[in-house]
Design an enzyme around this catalytic site. Structure first.
Site, PDB file in Angstrom:
ATOM      1  N   LYS A  13       0.837  -1.214   0.000  1.00 13.15           N
ATOM      2  CA  LYS A  13       0.000   0.000   0.000  1.00 13.15           C
ATOM      3  C   LYS A  13       0.867   1.258   0.000  1.00 13.15           C
ATOM      4  O   LYS A  13       0.650   2.177  -0.788  1.00 13.15           O
ATOM      5  CB  LYS A  13      -0.914   0.022   1.251  1.00 13.15           C
ATOM      6  CG  LYS A  13      -1.827  -1.181   1.377  1.00 13.15           C
ATOM      7  CD  LYS A  13      -2.742  -1.100   2.601  1.00 13.15           C
ATOM      8  CE  LYS A  13      -2.035  -1.085   3.933  1.00 13.15           C
ATOM      9  NZ  LYS A  13      -1.295  -2.340   4.267  1.00 13.15           N
ATOM     10  N   ARG A  88      -9.561   0.973   9.206  1.00 10.80           N
ATOM     11  CA  ARG A  88      -9.137  -0.392   9.478  1.00 10.80           C
ATOM     12  C   ARG A  88     -10.160  -1.139  10.317  1.00 10.80           C
ATOM     13  O   ARG A  88      -9.952  -2.311  10.643  1.00 10.80           O
ATOM     14  CB  ARG A  88      -7.850  -0.340  10.286  1.00 10.80           C
ATOM     15  CG  ARG A  88      -6.603  -0.657   9.532  1.00 10.80           C
ATOM     16  CD  ARG A  88      -5.480  -0.467  10.532  1.00 10.80           C
ATOM     17  NE  ARG A  88      -4.318  -1.203  10.208  1.00 10.80           N
ATOM     18  CZ  ARG A  88      -3.298  -0.724   9.504  1.00 10.80           C
ATOM     19  NH1 ARG A  88      -3.350   0.477   8.995  1.00 10.80           N
ATOM     20  NH2 ARG A  88      -2.252  -1.463   9.303  1.00 10.80           N
ATOM     21  N   ARG A 122      11.716  -6.066   4.403  1.00  9.85           N
ATOM     22  CA  ARG A 122      11.510  -4.620   4.310  1.00  9.85           C
ATOM     23  C   ARG A 122      12.529  -3.836   5.137  1.00  9.85           C
ATOM     24  O   ARG A 122      12.854  -4.208   6.254  1.00  9.85           O
ATOM     25  CB  ARG A 122      10.100  -4.249   4.777  1.00  9.85           C
ATOM     26  CG  ARG A 122       9.920  -2.716   4.802  1.00  9.85           C
ATOM     27  CD  ARG A 122       8.508  -2.287   4.888  1.00  9.85           C
ATOM     28  NE  ARG A 122       7.844  -2.797   6.071  1.00  9.85           N
ATOM     29  CZ  ARG A 122       6.553  -2.634   6.306  1.00  9.85           C
ATOM     30  NH1 ARG A 122       5.803  -2.010   5.429  1.00  9.85           N
ATOM     31  NH2 ARG A 122       6.011  -3.132   7.390  1.00  9.85           N
ATOM     32  N   ARG A 155      11.424  -2.202  10.940  1.00  8.95           N
ATOM     33  CA  ARG A 155      10.370  -1.798  11.879  1.00  8.95           C
ATOM     34  C   ARG A 155      10.191  -2.848  12.975  1.00  8.95           C
ATOM     35  O   ARG A 155      10.258  -4.035  12.704  1.00  8.95           O
ATOM     36  CB  ARG A 155       9.045  -1.619  11.113  1.00  8.95           C
ATOM     37  CG  ARG A 155       8.922  -0.269  10.441  1.00  8.95           C
ATOM     38  CD  ARG A 155       7.747  -0.134   9.489  1.00  8.95           C
ATOM     39  NE  ARG A 155       6.486  -0.692   9.949  1.00  8.95           N
ATOM     40  CZ  ARG A 155       5.353  -0.643   9.243  1.00  8.95           C
ATOM     41  NH1 ARG A 155       5.341  -0.049   8.044  1.00  8.95           N
ATOM     42  NH2 ARG A 155       4.250  -1.165   9.712  1.00  8.95           N
ATOM     43  N   ARG A 166      -0.451  -9.053  13.295  1.00 11.24           N
ATOM     44  CA  ARG A 166      -1.031  -8.073  12.360  1.00 11.24           C
ATOM     45  C   ARG A 166      -1.930  -8.762  11.341  1.00 11.24           C
ATOM     46  O   ARG A 166      -2.970  -8.220  10.958  1.00 11.24           O
ATOM     47  CB  ARG A 166       0.083  -7.288  11.664  1.00 11.24           C
ATOM     48  CG  ARG A 166       0.694  -6.234  12.583  1.00 11.24           C
ATOM     49  CD  ARG A 166       2.077  -5.825  12.144  1.00 11.24           C
ATOM     50  NE  ARG A 166       2.095  -5.126  10.883  1.00 11.24           N
ATOM     51  CZ  ARG A 166       3.166  -5.025  10.099  1.00 11.24           C
ATOM     52  NH1 ARG A 166       4.302  -5.596  10.449  1.00 11.24           N
ATOM     53  NH2 ARG A 166       3.102  -4.352   8.975  1.00 11.24           N
TER      54      ARG A 166
HETATM   55  P1  AP5 Z   1       4.869  -1.646   1.815  1.00  9.33           P
HETATM   56  O1  AP5 Z   1       4.561  -0.755   0.673  1.00  9.33           O
HETATM   57  O2  AP5 Z   1       5.679  -1.114   2.948  1.00  9.33           O
HETATM   58  O3  AP5 Z   1       3.526  -2.371   2.320  1.00  9.33           O
HETATM   59  P2  AP5 Z   1       2.312  -1.783   3.153  1.00  9.33           P
HETATM   60  O4  AP5 Z   1       1.076  -2.391   2.584  1.00  9.33           O
HETATM   61  O5  AP5 Z   1       2.404  -0.314   3.242  1.00  9.33           O
HETATM   62  O6  AP5 Z   1       2.619  -2.504   4.541  1.00  9.33           O
HETATM   63  P3  AP5 Z   1       2.588  -1.930   6.009  1.00  9.33           P
HETATM   64  O7  AP5 Z   1       3.298  -2.956   6.853  1.00  9.33           O
HETATM   65  O8  AP5 Z   1       3.081  -0.527   6.071  1.00  9.33           O
HETATM   66  O9  AP5 Z   1       1.091  -1.979   6.318  1.00  9.33           O
HETATM   67  P4  AP5 Z   1       0.462  -2.038   7.671  1.00  9.33           P
HETATM   68  O10 AP5 Z   1      -0.930  -1.822   7.257  1.00  9.33           O
HETATM   69  O11 AP5 Z   1       0.727  -3.251   8.474  1.00  9.33           O
HETATM   70  O12 AP5 Z   1       1.221  -0.878   8.509  1.00  9.33           O
HETATM   71  P5  AP5 Z   1       0.869   0.629   8.775  1.00  9.33           P
HETATM   72  O13 AP5 Z   1       2.104   1.407   8.719  1.00  9.33           O
HETATM   73  O14 AP5 Z   1      -0.298   1.062   7.980  1.00  9.33           O
HETATM   74  O15 AP5 Z   1       5.640  -2.920   1.203  1.00  9.33           O
HETATM   75  C1  AP5 Z   1       6.160  -3.926   2.043  1.00  9.33           C
HETATM   76  C2  AP5 Z   1       7.531  -4.384   1.503  1.00  9.33           C
HETATM   77  O16 AP5 Z   1       7.344  -5.004   0.233  1.00  9.33           O
HETATM   78  C3  AP5 Z   1       8.538  -3.245   1.253  1.00  9.33           C
HETATM   79  O17 AP5 Z   1       9.813  -3.711   1.574  1.00  9.33           O
HETATM   80  C4  AP5 Z   1       8.429  -2.959  -0.246  1.00  9.33           C
HETATM   81  O18 AP5 Z   1       9.643  -2.486  -0.775  1.00  9.33           O
HETATM   82  C5  AP5 Z   1       8.048  -4.326  -0.800  1.00  9.33           C
HETATM   83  N1  AP5 Z   1       7.108  -4.235  -1.923  1.00  9.33           N
HETATM   84  C6  AP5 Z   1       6.025  -3.413  -2.013  1.00  9.33           C
HETATM   85  N2  AP5 Z   1       5.358  -3.627  -3.170  1.00  9.33           N
HETATM   86  C7  AP5 Z   1       6.064  -4.639  -3.804  1.00  9.33           C
HETATM   87  C8  AP5 Z   1       5.864  -5.297  -5.042  1.00  9.33           C
HETATM   88  N3  AP5 Z   1       4.829  -5.023  -5.842  1.00  9.33           N
HETATM   89  N4  AP5 Z   1       6.744  -6.281  -5.364  1.00  9.33           N
HETATM   90  C9  AP5 Z   1       7.782  -6.602  -4.537  1.00  9.33           C
HETATM   91  N5  AP5 Z   1       8.008  -5.980  -3.361  1.00  9.33           N
HETATM   92  C10 AP5 Z   1       7.158  -5.013  -2.997  1.00  9.33           C
HETATM   93  O19 AP5 Z   1       0.383   0.544  10.305  1.00  9.33           O
HETATM   94  C11 AP5 Z   1       1.293   0.205  11.322  1.00  9.33           C
HETATM   95  C12 AP5 Z   1       0.577   0.134  12.648  1.00  9.33           C
HETATM   96  O20 AP5 Z   1       0.032   1.423  12.971  1.00  9.33           O
HETATM   97  C13 AP5 Z   1      -0.638  -0.826  12.694  1.00  9.33           C
HETATM   98  O21 AP5 Z   1      -0.261  -2.165  12.946  1.00  9.33           O
HETATM   99  C14 AP5 Z   1      -1.437  -0.198  13.856  1.00  9.33           C
HETATM  100  O22 AP5 Z   1      -0.870  -0.530  15.097  1.00  9.33           O
HETATM  101  C15 AP5 Z   1      -1.236   1.293  13.620  1.00  9.33           C
HETATM  102  N6  AP5 Z   1      -2.282   1.838  12.757  1.00  9.33           N
HETATM  103  C16 AP5 Z   1      -2.125   2.381  11.518  1.00  9.33           C
HETATM  104  N7  AP5 Z   1      -3.306   2.759  11.005  1.00  9.33           N
HETATM  105  C17 AP5 Z   1      -4.237   2.453  11.944  1.00  9.33           C
HETATM  106  C18 AP5 Z   1      -5.646   2.554  11.994  1.00  9.33           C
HETATM  107  N8  AP5 Z   1      -6.353   3.043  10.953  1.00  9.33           N
HETATM  108  N9  AP5 Z   1      -6.282   2.128  13.111  1.00  9.33           N
HETATM  109  C19 AP5 Z   1      -5.599   1.636  14.159  1.00  9.33           C
HETATM  110  N10 AP5 Z   1      -4.264   1.485  14.167  1.00  9.33           N
HETATM  111  C20 AP5 Z   1      -3.586   1.876  13.062  1.00  9.33           C
HETATM  112 MG    MG Z   2       2.746   1.033   4.832  1.00  8.39          MG
END
Ligand code: AP5
Ligand code: MG
Length: 209
Positions: A13, A88, A122, A155, A166
């Protein structure tokens, strides 16, 4: 255009949002990035959310909704945005409907095996939050961000235990939003398995851009 990026952790994402936001001239709003910046700066919000984020749980709805409501009220989000990682929970989706109308919800389709492979390798920039990968997106210089020169780190919530949690949390609390938005005719499914350039093309075609 007002978009939600919905999908499991590690689906890509943030990676796609970083490319799609300049294409659409809208801000990329990642609740995860906002929380991580607050943690790094040791603000009251950061101190409050650090342990739940590190363990792979969700920040409470009240805190998260207030944060997004405030962010969307800023001028740069008036005509469009990409919301990455929000909503979420059903409560967050219902709250969002009360203060903003989204145009489409982009659902990232990827199996758990793909998620685990992506999160395992990552590396994230401490400075600007950009994402790299030990196999799929290597930085030009080991450990250094290509975009801002910041330090790359793993991370805390990318540990094996936190990733498992997660994924469970995603299945229980976030995946029901797929049907919620499908019923409203807003959902656009994209195949998130191919490489990042291909996913950009799939996204463009799916949205008719
Ligand atoms: P990446 O683009 O980083 O993936 P992502 O979907 O952004 O994954 P996240 O881990 O950031 O999502 P998340 O939803 O768990 O965490 P968030 O920060 O939102 O890609 C991942 C890896 O793959 C990278 O190394 C990239 O280079 C590689 N890659 C990407 N695309 C690729 C492709 N097509 N091919 C090959 N490789 C690829 O949230 C973190 C925490 O914050 C949550 O757990 C929660 O505690 C809190 N939080 C955030 N939002 C909320 C909410 N709305 N409500 C409550 N808590 C929340
Ligand atoms: Mg992300």
């Amino acid at each position: 255009m007002k978009l939600i990026f919905l999908g499991p952790p590690g689906a890509g994402k943030g990676t796609l949002a970083a490319r799609a936001a300049p294409m659409l001239t809208v801000p990329h709003i990642s609740t995860g990035n906002i929380f991580r910046s607050a943690i790094a700066a040791k603000t009251p919000l950061g101190l409050k959310v650090k342990s739940v984020i590190d363990s792979g749980g969700l920040v409470d709805d009240e805190t998260t909704i207030a944060l997004v409501r405030e962010r969307l009220a800023q001028d740069d989000a008036a005509s469009g945005y990409i919301l990455d990682g929000f909503p979420r929970t059903t409560a967050q989706a219902q709250a969002l409907a009360g203060f903003s109308q989204v145009d489409k919800v982009v659902n990232f389709d990827i199996p758990d095996s793909g998620v685990i492979e992506r999160l395992g390798g990552r590396r994230t920039c401490r400075g600007c939050g950009a994402n790299f990968h030990t196999a799929f997106k290597r930085p030009s210089q080991e450990g250094v961000c290509d975009a801002c020169g910041g330090e790359l780190y793993t991370r805390d919530d990318d540990s094996e235990g936190a990733v498992k949690k997660r994924l469970e949390v995603y299945r229980e609390q976030t995946a029901p939003l797929i049907d919620y938005y499908r019923k409203q005719g807003l959902l656009v499914d994209i195949d998130a398995r191919p490489n990042a350039d291909e996913v950009v093309e799939i996204f463009r075609k799916s949205l008719g851009l």
